[in-house]
Design a protein around this motif. Structure first.
Motif, PDB file in Angstrom:
ATOM      1  N   ASN A 207       2.776  -0.714  -2.251  1.00  0.00           N
ATOM      2  CA  ASN A 207       2.493  -1.137  -0.884  1.00  0.00           C
ATOM      3  C   ASN A 207       1.178  -0.512  -0.399  1.00  0.00           C
ATOM      4  O   ASN A 207       1.084   0.703  -0.251  1.00  0.00           O
ATOM      5  N   VAL A 208       0.167  -1.368  -0.168  1.00  0.00           N
ATOM      6  CA  VAL A 208      -1.149  -0.890   0.258  1.00  0.00           C
ATOM      7  C   VAL A 208      -1.414  -1.307   1.702  1.00  0.00           C
ATOM      8  O   VAL A 208      -0.757  -2.207   2.238  1.00  0.00           O
ATOM      9  N   ARG A 209      -2.402  -0.679   2.335  1.00  0.00           N
ATOM     10  CA  ARG A 209      -2.765  -1.073   3.698  1.00  0.00           C
ATOM     11  C   ARG A 209      -3.459  -2.434   3.659  1.00  0.00           C
ATOM     12  O   ARG A 209      -3.986  -2.858   2.626  1.00  0.00           O
ATOM     13  N   ASP A 210      -3.497  -3.113   4.812  1.00  0.00           N
ATOM     14  CA  ASP A 210      -4.041  -4.465   4.859  1.00  0.00           C
ATOM     15  C   ASP A 210      -5.485  -4.539   4.389  1.00  0.00           C
ATOM     16  O   ASP A 210      -5.884  -5.467   3.684  1.00  0.00           O
ATOM     17  N   THR A 211      -6.301  -3.543   4.750  1.00  0.00           N
ATOM     18  CA  THR A 211      -7.720  -3.564   4.400  1.00  0.00           C
ATOM     19  C   THR A 211      -7.975  -3.261   2.926  1.00  0.00           C
ATOM     20  O   THR A 211      -9.089  -3.426   2.444  1.00  0.00           O
ATOM     21  N   ASP A 212      -6.934  -2.823   2.196  1.00  0.00           N
ATOM     22  CA  ASP A 212      -7.101  -2.466   0.783  1.00  0.00           C
ATOM     23  C   ASP A 212      -6.565  -3.522  -0.170  1.00  0.00           C
ATOM     24  O   ASP A 212      -6.672  -3.359  -1.397  1.00  0.00           O
ATOM     25  N   LEU A 213      -5.983  -4.591   0.359  1.00  0.00           N
ATOM     26  CA  LEU A 213      -5.323  -5.567  -0.509  1.00  0.00           C
ATOM     27  C   LEU A 213      -6.301  -6.234  -1.471  1.00  0.00           C
ATOM     28  O   LEU A 213      -6.008  -6.398  -2.661  1.00  0.00           O
ATOM     29  N   ALA A 214      -7.476  -6.604  -0.979  1.00  0.00           N
ATOM     30  CA  ALA A 214      -8.450  -7.308  -1.825  1.00  0.00           C
ATOM     31  C   ALA A 214      -9.024  -6.414  -2.918  1.00  0.00           C
ATOM     32  O   ALA A 214      -9.482  -6.900  -3.952  1.00  0.00           O
ATOM     33  N   THR A 215      -9.002  -5.100  -2.706  1.00  0.00           N
ATOM     34  CA  THR A 215      -9.574  -4.156  -3.675  1.00  0.00           C
ATOM     35  C   THR A 215      -8.502  -3.260  -4.287  1.00  0.00           C
ATOM     36  O   THR A 215      -8.783  -2.141  -4.716  1.00  0.00           O
ATOM     37  N   ALA A 216      -7.280  -3.765  -4.357  1.00  0.00           N
ATOM     38  CA  ALA A 216      -6.142  -2.951  -4.808  1.00  0.00           C
ATOM     39  C   ALA A 216      -6.314  -2.448  -6.238  1.00  0.00           C
ATOM     40  O   ALA A 216      -5.815  -1.374  -6.585  1.00  0.00           O
ATOM     41  N   ASP A 217      -7.031  -3.209  -7.072  1.00  0.00           N
ATOM     42  CA  ASP A 217      -7.209  -2.789  -8.459  1.00  0.00           C
ATOM     43  C   ASP A 217      -7.990  -1.479  -8.570  1.00  0.00           C
ATOM     44  O   ASP A 217      -7.901  -0.793  -9.593  1.00  0.00           O
ATOM     45  N   GLN A 218      -8.739  -1.138  -7.533  1.00  0.00           N
ATOM     46  CA  GLN A 218      -9.501   0.115  -7.544  1.00  0.00           C
ATOM     47  C   GLN A 218      -8.782   1.236  -6.788  1.00  0.00           C
ATOM     48  O   GLN A 218      -9.255   2.366  -6.736  1.00  0.00           O
ATOM     49  N   ASN A 219      -7.651   0.928  -6.184  1.00  0.00           N
ATOM     50  CA  ASN A 219      -6.892   1.928  -5.429  1.00  0.00           C
ATOM     51  C   ASN A 219      -6.305   2.957  -6.394  1.00  0.00           C
ATOM     52  O   ASN A 219      -5.520   2.607  -7.284  1.00  0.00           O
ATOM     53  N   PRO A 220      -6.666   4.243  -6.266  1.00  0.00           N
ATOM     54  CA  PRO A 220      -6.174   5.255  -7.220  1.00  0.00           C
ATOM     55  C   PRO A 220      -4.654   5.384  -7.238  1.00  0.00           C
ATOM     56  O   PRO A 220      -4.063   5.664  -8.289  1.00  0.00           O
TER      57      PRO A 220
END
Length: 367
Positions: A207-220
């Motif tokens: 579960n990621v924040r709304d602003t991070d959904l498009a870049t989730a693959d880079q979310n550590p």
């Protein structure tokens, strides 16, 4: 109906996600632990774009999709296996579902309380898995004495059960869930009869924040969850933003698509989550298509044509003769049953035929 349980620590987005997948506001979502106590249940439509394509081919506007049931279960805390928090209730609710979606928080937000005080998705996963494993160990220990006594008396069933129990106990003692233990097909049947919590098929929802959904693959955080799920459980991870999904509930499909486009994503994460959960349950879809309706029917992987017919009505299975079958992709490519038949893609299948996902079938039967 088969059920998928949504689990996780308190305040990770379980109830918000449940509201999103069920397109409802049934579950209370609040910024404090245990806002969910009794489980919420909701029937969920399985997204399948093939239905929308088959409808005009069949000259109908009536579409009936496949469904599964999701259950929003109370948040778990460390010590649940010994009754901490709502532990006993939580564990009993998990025991009733057929598969688990574990929601893992993968974002920082000082305004949303975390029961451990800091964000660490791997710690959160291991907290839940440890409680399931401890509960399973307790369950195994309760059965061992009686089974061992029966085995000593020469009970063949007890001998087989005892051997599997001992394997499971050794495996669980290492801190590994039951579903990662390698067993023979026969041993798996026995293990399934124990209804162990950690033996249920599972997947993770990051579960990621709304602003991070498009870049989730880079979310550590997401990267860590994916690696952990793949290496320790050999299972899938689906990225979602529970808050975005909840906001989409009140929008029309066109508005939802526009909203997602503005965020830089093409599809709602919930759609992928539902489809993955459907597959996790070992379910497959076949279609019936005519001027009355296009309908998706749910079967288990490996079901034969008569078994698939029985999903519609027991008379179809009892009086099964043949299944007129064409693969959905072939029917779509040809544009009509007549064209598919002309190209030799329309087949007559018998009782031994194993139905494939996406088959379009017309059953012949006589009772």
């Amino acid at each position: 109906m088969l059920q998928v349980g949504i689990v996780g620590l308190p305040n990770v987005g379980k109830s918000t996600l449940f509201n999103a997948v069920t397109r409802s506001r049934k579950a209370e979502a609040a910024n404090y632990p245990f806002c969910t106590i009794d489980p919420n249940l909701g029937v969920v439509v399985v997204p399948d774009e093939r239905l929308q394509i088959l409808a005009p081919i069949s000259k109908t506007t009536v579409i009936i999709p496949a469904t599964i049931e999701f259950v929003d279960i109370a948040g778990l805390v460390k010590g649940a296996s010994t009754g901490e928090g709502l532990g006993n209730k939580f564990l009993s609710h998990i025991r009733e579902v057929h598969a688990i979606v574990q929601v893992v928080r993968c974002f920082e937000d000082s305004n949303i309380h975390h029961v451990a005080g800091a964000i660490d998705p791997i710690r959160d996963i291991e907290t839940i898995n440890t409680e399931l494993i401890l509960a399973d160990l307790e369950s195994i220990k309760k059965r061992l004495d009686k089974t061992a006594k029966d085995a000593k008396r020469g009970d063949k069933v007890a001998v087989a059960e005892l051997a599997v129990m001992e394997k499971l106990q050794t495996h669980l003692d290492t801190g590994k869930p039951a579903n990662t233990l390698e067993l023979t097909p026969e041993e798996k049947v026995i293990a399934n009869s124990f209804y162990l919590l950690s033996n249920k098929p599972a997947l993770y929802a990051a579960n990621v924040r709304d602003t991070d959904l498009a870049t989730a693959d880079q979310n550590p955080f997401v990267i860590k969850v994916r690696e952990y799920a793949r290496n320790h459980h050999d299972c899938d991870t689906v990225v979602i933003s529970a808050q975005i999904e909840s906001d989409l509930v009140d929008l029309t499909p066109a508005e939802a698509n526009e909203f997602l486009k503005e965020l830089g994503v093409n599809e709602s994460g919930v759609g992928a989550l539902i489809r993955t959960a459907y597959d996790l349950l070992g379910l497959r879809t076949y279609f019936t298509a005519g001027e009355k309706e296009v309908r998706a029917w749910t079967i288990h992987a490996g079901d034969t044509a008569p078994q698939a017919a029985g999903v519609i009505h027991s008379d179809f299975e009892r009086g099964f003769i043949k299944a007129e079958t064409v693969a959905c992709k072939d029917l779509i490519q040809c544009g009509s049953v007549a064209a598919a038949r002309d190209k030799g893609l329309y087949r007559m299948e018998g009782k031994e035929y194993v139905v494939q996902d996406g088959d379009v079938i017309h059953f012949r039967f006589n009772v």
